[in-house]
Design a protein around this motif. Structure first.
Motif, short mmCIF file in Angstrom:
data_model
loop_
_atom_site.label_atom_id
_atom_site.label_comp_id
_atom_site.label_asym_id
_atom_site.label_seq_id
_atom_site.Cartn_x
_atom_site.Cartn_y
_atom_site.Cartn_z
N ALA A 1 0.81 -1.22 0.00
CA ALA A 1 0.00 0.00 0.00
C ALA A 1 0.85 1.27 0.00
O ALA A 1 0.31 2.37 0.12
N ALA A 2 2.16 1.13 -0.16
CA ALA A 2 3.05 2.28 -0.11
C ALA A 2 2.67 3.32 -1.16
O ALA A 2 2.25 2.98 -2.26
N PRO A 3 2.80 4.61 -0.82
CA PRO A 3 2.50 5.66 -1.81
C PRO A 3 3.43 5.54 -3.01
O PRO A 3 4.60 5.18 -2.88
N GLY A 4 2.89 5.80 -4.17
CA GLY A 4 3.68 5.66 -5.37
C GLY A 4 3.68 4.27 -5.94
O GLY A 4 4.31 4.00 -6.97
N GLY A 5 2.97 3.36 -5.29
CA GLY A 5 2.88 1.99 -5.78
C GLY A 5 3.76 1.06 -5.00
O GLY A 5 4.72 1.47 -4.35
N PRO A 6 3.46 -0.23 -5.04
CA PRO A 6 4.22 -1.21 -4.28
C PRO A 6 5.60 -1.43 -4.87
O PRO A 6 5.84 -1.13 -6.05
N PRO A 7 6.54 -1.95 -4.08
CA PRO A 7 7.85 -2.30 -4.62
C PRO A 7 7.73 -3.53 -5.52
O PRO A 7 6.66 -4.14 -5.62
N GLY A 8 8.82 -3.92 -6.16
CA GLY A 8 8.82 -5.13 -6.95
C GLY A 8 8.73 -6.35 -6.06
O GLY A 8 8.87 -6.25 -4.83
N PRO A 9 8.50 -7.53 -6.64
CA PRO A 9 8.34 -8.74 -5.84
C PRO A 9 9.51 -9.01 -4.89
O PRO A 9 9.30 -9.31 -3.71
N GLY A 10 10.73 -8.91 -5.40
CA GLY A 10 11.88 -9.17 -4.55
C GLY A 10 12.01 -8.16 -3.44
O GLY A 10 12.30 -8.51 -2.28
#
Length: 303
Positions: A176-185
């Motif tokens: 839910a992080a602002p700016g979009g989620p990080p990549g899978p890793g």
């Protein structure tokens, strides 16, 4: 950009995650019906309506408690679990009995700690309900893990169950992080960095190493997919699946459900984590087929 830390912003994120959790729970549970087995392999939706289980009922109590107190109040959460407990929602026998005893005046601290000869439950129940809390704390993943730890104790006091809840909350907060989620890793690395050493943590490290595996059945055989309904047999695979499906709710659901196991719970976890992200909402048709959230859940009034 920072996450909206106002109570209304937090609630919006938690409810989005809860809706994703409910769809995963309700749709996943449909495939325990033998007549629906062929539909699963063909990725065909069963007829609605789809009713949710204890996963959603308990997650709704988590959201209501956060809305009312802006944190986890263990006594209030235990009270809500007990008062809202519907035995027809497929609760496990130990928690079913525990909630009945709390409703009759028992002390959750004594009852929960006494389960399984004083070891506490290491089941996946604390993890299955907690993704909306992670979404609530999108601005503070460390606080998400702390509050998830607190939330586990009214029903699950074994270390593995507690860490399982912490891991799912951390994943949802990162998704839910602002700016979009990080990549899978990056998502799994973030979760691993936020949870203590444990069997769940070891499973998450294996899951991180297997992110490039294309054979979901093999991954489930290595990590477990909830057949034993323990946290360490459930959470690593569910978060492996969620990490690979960020922004693709339907793809994440089908990949998770098709390996079998505790499908309502694994799909609830995946659904709650994926839907915590702004691009991870369930398809509209799926929401229409899913039973509405509990009528008693009116947390907006408490803000």
């Amino acid at each position: 950009m920072t996450a909206d830390s106002s109570p209304a912003g937090r609630l919006d994120r938690a409810l989005a995650s809860l809706r994703g959790l409910a769809v995963g729970d309700a749709l996943g549970s449909q495939f325990f019906v033998p007549a629906n087995y062929p539909l699963l392999q063909d990725r065909t939706l069963p007829p609605g309506p789809w009713t949710w289980t204890d996963d959603t009922e308990m997650a709704a109590s988590v959201v209501a408690t956060l809305a009312a107190h802006h944190r986890i109040d263990q006594d209030e959460l235990a009270r809500s679990f007990a008062e809202r407990h519907d035995a027809d929602r497929d609760y496990g026998p130990a928690v079913d009995r525990l909630l009945r005893q709390i409703r009759e005046g028992g002390d959750w601290r004594e009852l929960s700690s006494a389960l399984f000869k004083g070891q506490g439950s290491w089941g996946n129940g604390a993890a299955m309900r907690i993704a909306p809390l992670g979404a609530w704390y999108a601005d503070d993943p460390e606080q998400a893990t702390h509050q998830a730890e607190i939330s586990a104790y009214p029903t699950h006091q074994h270390r593995e169950a507690v860490v399982g809840a912490m891991a799912v909350a951390a994943a949802a907060a990162l998704a839910a992080a602002p700016g979009g989620p990080p990549g899978p890793g990056a998502l799994l690395d973030g979760v691993i960095g936020l949870v203590p050493r444990s069997a769940v943590g070891a499973g998450l490290r294996r899951a991180r190493d297997m992110l490039d595996y294309g054979d979901t059945t093999t991954v489930a055989a290595v990590l477990g997919c909830g057949r034993r309904t323990t946290a360490h047999d459930t959470v690593p695979f569910a978060l492996w699946s969620a990490a690979r499906a960020l922004g693709d709710y339907a793809g994440g659901f089908w990949a998770t459900a098709q390996v079998g196991g505790d499908m309502d719970t694994t799909c609830a976890i995946v659904g709650g984590v994926v839907a915590a992200g702004t691009a991870g909402a369930p398809p509209a048709e799926w929401l229409e087929h899913t039973e509405a959230l509990p009528g008693w859940l009116t947390p907006a009034d408490a803000i």
